[in-house]
Scaffold this motif. Structure first.
Motif, mmCIF file in Angstrom:
data_model
loop_
_atom_site.group_PDB
_atom_site.id
_atom_site.type_symbol
_atom_site.label_atom_id
_atom_site.label_comp_id
_atom_site.label_asym_id
_atom_site.label_seq_id
_atom_site.Cartn_x
_atom_site.Cartn_y
_atom_site.Cartn_z
ATOM 1 N N ALA A 1 0.828 -1.209 0.000
ATOM 2 C CA ALA A 1 0.000 0.000 0.000
ATOM 3 C C ALA A 1 0.861 1.259 0.000
ATOM 4 O O ALA A 1 0.537 2.250 -0.660
ATOM 5 C CB ALA A 1 -0.941 -0.019 1.199
ATOM 6 N N ARG A 2 1.974 1.230 0.742
ATOM 7 C CA ARG A 2 2.873 2.389 0.771
ATOM 8 C C ARG A 2 3.547 2.613 -0.577
ATOM 9 O O ARG A 2 3.782 3.756 -0.977
ATOM 10 C CB ARG A 2 3.945 2.215 1.853
ATOM 11 C CG ARG A 2 3.445 2.329 3.270
ATOM 12 C CD ARG A 2 4.615 2.600 4.219
ATOM 13 N NE ARG A 2 5.700 1.640 4.036
ATOM 14 C CZ ARG A 2 5.827 0.513 4.713
ATOM 15 N NH1 ARG A 2 4.925 0.192 5.620
ATOM 16 N NH2 ARG A 2 6.858 -0.302 4.495
ATOM 17 N N ARG A 3 3.879 1.539 -1.268
ATOM 18 C CA ARG A 3 4.631 1.636 -2.510
ATOM 19 C C ARG A 3 3.759 1.925 -3.727
ATOM 20 O O ARG A 3 4.262 2.424 -4.747
ATOM 21 C CB ARG A 3 5.409 0.331 -2.749
ATOM 22 C CG ARG A 3 6.555 0.084 -1.779
ATOM 23 C CD ARG A 3 7.031 -1.357 -1.909
ATOM 24 N NE ARG A 3 8.270 -1.647 -1.204
ATOM 25 C CZ ARG A 3 8.366 -1.904 0.082
ATOM 26 N NH1 ARG A 3 7.270 -1.891 0.840
ATOM 27 N NH2 ARG A 3 9.543 -2.168 0.641
ATOM 28 N N ALA A 4 2.502 1.569 -3.675
ATOM 29 C CA ALA A 4 1.620 1.683 -4.841
ATOM 30 C C ALA A 4 1.427 3.139 -5.245
ATOM 31 O O ALA A 4 1.360 4.039 -4.396
ATOM 32 C CB ALA A 4 0.273 1.027 -4.547
ATOM 33 N N GLY A 5 1.300 3.368 -6.550
ATOM 34 C CA GLY A 5 1.060 4.719 -7.033
ATOM 35 C C GLY A 5 -0.281 5.270 -6.598
ATOM 36 O O GLY A 5 -0.417 6.465 -6.315
ATOM 37 N N VAL A 6 -1.294 4.425 -6.562
ATOM 38 C CA VAL A 6 -2.620 4.761 -6.042
ATOM 39 C C VAL A 6 -2.885 3.811 -4.882
ATOM 40 O O VAL A 6 -2.919 2.596 -5.068
ATOM 41 C CB VAL A 6 -3.712 4.630 -7.130
ATOM 42 C CG1 VAL A 6 -5.086 4.922 -6.539
ATOM 43 C CG2 VAL A 6 -3.420 5.560 -8.308
ATOM 44 N N THR A 7 -3.058 4.347 -3.698
ATOM 45 C CA THR A 7 -3.143 3.524 -2.489
ATOM 46 C C THR A 7 -4.372 2.627 -2.508
ATOM 47 O O THR A 7 -5.504 3.114 -2.628
ATOM 48 C CB THR A 7 -3.184 4.411 -1.235
ATOM 49 O OG1 THR A 7 -2.059 5.290 -1.242
ATOM 50 C CG2 THR A 7 -3.164 3.563 0.025
ATOM 51 N N PRO A 8 -4.181 1.310 -2.391
ATOM 52 C CA PRO A 8 -5.330 0.410 -2.315
ATOM 53 C C PRO A 8 -5.962 0.455 -0.934
ATOM 54 O O PRO A 8 -5.367 0.933 0.033
ATOM 55 C CB PRO A 8 -4.703 -0.954 -2.576
ATOM 56 C CG PRO A 8 -3.339 -0.828 -1.968
ATOM 57 C CD PRO A 8 -2.901 0.591 -2.278
ATOM 58 N N TRP A 9 -7.165 -0.069 -0.834
ATOM 59 C CA TRP A 9 -7.831 -0.269 0.443
ATOM 60 C C TRP A 9 -7.348 -1.590 1.027
ATOM 61 O O TRP A 9 -6.925 -2.486 0.293
ATOM 62 C CB TRP A 9 -9.344 -0.268 0.253
ATOM 63 C CG TRP A 9 -9.865 1.068 -0.208
ATOM 64 C CD1 TRP A 9 -9.541 1.716 -1.365
ATOM 65 C CD2 TRP A 9 -10.774 1.924 0.479
ATOM 66 N NE1 TRP A 9 -10.190 2.925 -1.446
ATOM 67 C CE2 TRP A 9 -10.959 3.079 -0.329
ATOM 68 C CE3 TRP A 9 -11.455 1.834 1.676
ATOM 69 C CZ2 TRP A 9 -11.794 4.130 0.047
ATOM 70 C CZ3 TRP A 9 -12.302 2.870 2.059
ATOM 71 C CH2 TRP A 9 -12.462 4.004 1.249
ATOM 72 N N ARG A 10 -7.367 -1.675 2.352
ATOM 73 C CA ARG A 10 -6.971 -2.911 3.013
ATOM 74 C C ARG A 10 -8.031 -3.303 4.034
ATOM 75 O O ARG A 10 -8.481 -2.478 4.827
ATOM 76 C CB ARG A 10 -5.631 -2.746 3.742
ATOM 77 C CG ARG A 10 -4.426 -2.734 2.825
ATOM 78 C CD ARG A 10 -3.141 -2.528 3.602
ATOM 79 N NE ARG A 10 -3.009 -1.176 4.128
ATOM 80 C CZ ARG A 10 -2.437 -0.846 5.281
ATOM 81 N NH1 ARG A 10 -1.970 -1.799 6.087
ATOM 82 N NH2 ARG A 10 -2.344 0.409 5.656
#
Length: 266
Positions: free
Chosen positions: A66-75
């Motif tokens: 989630a930190r690395r993704a360009g668009v933050t996913p939901w968890r």
């Protein structure tokens, strides 16, 4: 039994335009004291069982992605051990996992020993923990559909390098990353993106030793806008087994999962 505390599971918001939910159901070790009282194992045996059954550090892999993704996913993260309830089973399941004592509430251990006593009633645990979890996960998917027009559930799991006795189909391949699929909810493009994202981890395999995906029942088999993939990571790729510390592989896996998230967001 009372209603579950908010800490029994947690929806961690991502970007408003992200369709991706990283679902982490089996990373926790925590068991409430009243639930612990109904487990037959002594403290040492329980800790050993948790070492085998917990998908250790998968919450950290999802967090890193989630930190690395360009668009933050939901968890969506389960904060209680699967020895409380397993949110990915069905409470009325009459199939093989229930017969093996590994239904929505486990009665047997990974080594097929007794976990709970004869005549144990699972209903209080289902009411307190399982059903609220299912409703909340359904709402999370509904939210992504409303916001983005689609929802992509990536189920983040791990599994041991050596087959455990409870595994009913563990005699097949045990790749570095097993991709579990569903004939309705796993489109080819999703599978291709996962194969590409995890290519550098050590190889992927399909539906062995575990198969299937998690989709809330409201949408299962009926809503094509909900896609899903199970990512089962072999534990020796990132940690010492069983129950040991994480190693450098954890960061590599978080980066690979972030690559998958980015591909799905695009």
């Amino acid at each position: 039994m009372t209603s579950p505390t908010p800490s029994s599971f947690e929806l961690l918001p991502g970007a408003g335009d992200s369709p991706v939910i990283l679902h982490v159901p089996h990373a926790a070790r925590r068991i409430p004291a009243d639930v612990r009282a109904g487990i037959l194992l002594d403290d040492g045996a329980l800790e050993r069982e948790l070492d085998h059954i917990v998908d250790a550090y998968t919450d950290r892999i999802a967090e890193g992605a989630a930190r690395r993704a360009g668009v933050t996913p939901w968890r969506f993260v389960n904060r209680l051990s699967r020895l409380v309830v397993d949110p990915e089973r069905f409470p009325d399941d009459r199939e093989e996992m229930l017969a093996a004592g590994m239904g929505a509430v486990y009665t047997r251990t990974t080594h097929r020993g007794a976990l709970r006593g004869a005549g144990f009633d699972p209903e209080p645990l289902l009411e307190r923990y399982f059903r609220p979890y299912a409703r909340a996960m359904t709402d999370a998917v509904t939210g992504r559909l409303a916001a983005t027009g689609r929802a992509v559930i990536i189920d983040v799991h791990s599994y041991p390098s050596v087959r455990l006795p409870y595994e009913l189909h563990g005699d097949g391949a045990r790749p570095a990353v097993c991709l579990g699929t569903d004939s309705f909810h796993t489109p080819p493009a999703l599978l291709d993106a996962a194969r590409e994202a995890f290519a550098g981890i050590g190889g992927t395999g399909l539906d062995s030793p575990f198969s299937g995906t998690y989709v809330p029942l409201r949408y299962h088999g009926s809503e094509p806008r909900v896609s899903a993939l199970m990512v089962e990571i072999r534990r020796d790729t990132y940690m010492s087994e069983p129950g040991g510390p994480a190693g450098a592989g954890l960061s590599r896996l978080a980066s690979a999962l972030a690559d998958l998230v980015d591909a799905l967001t695009r």
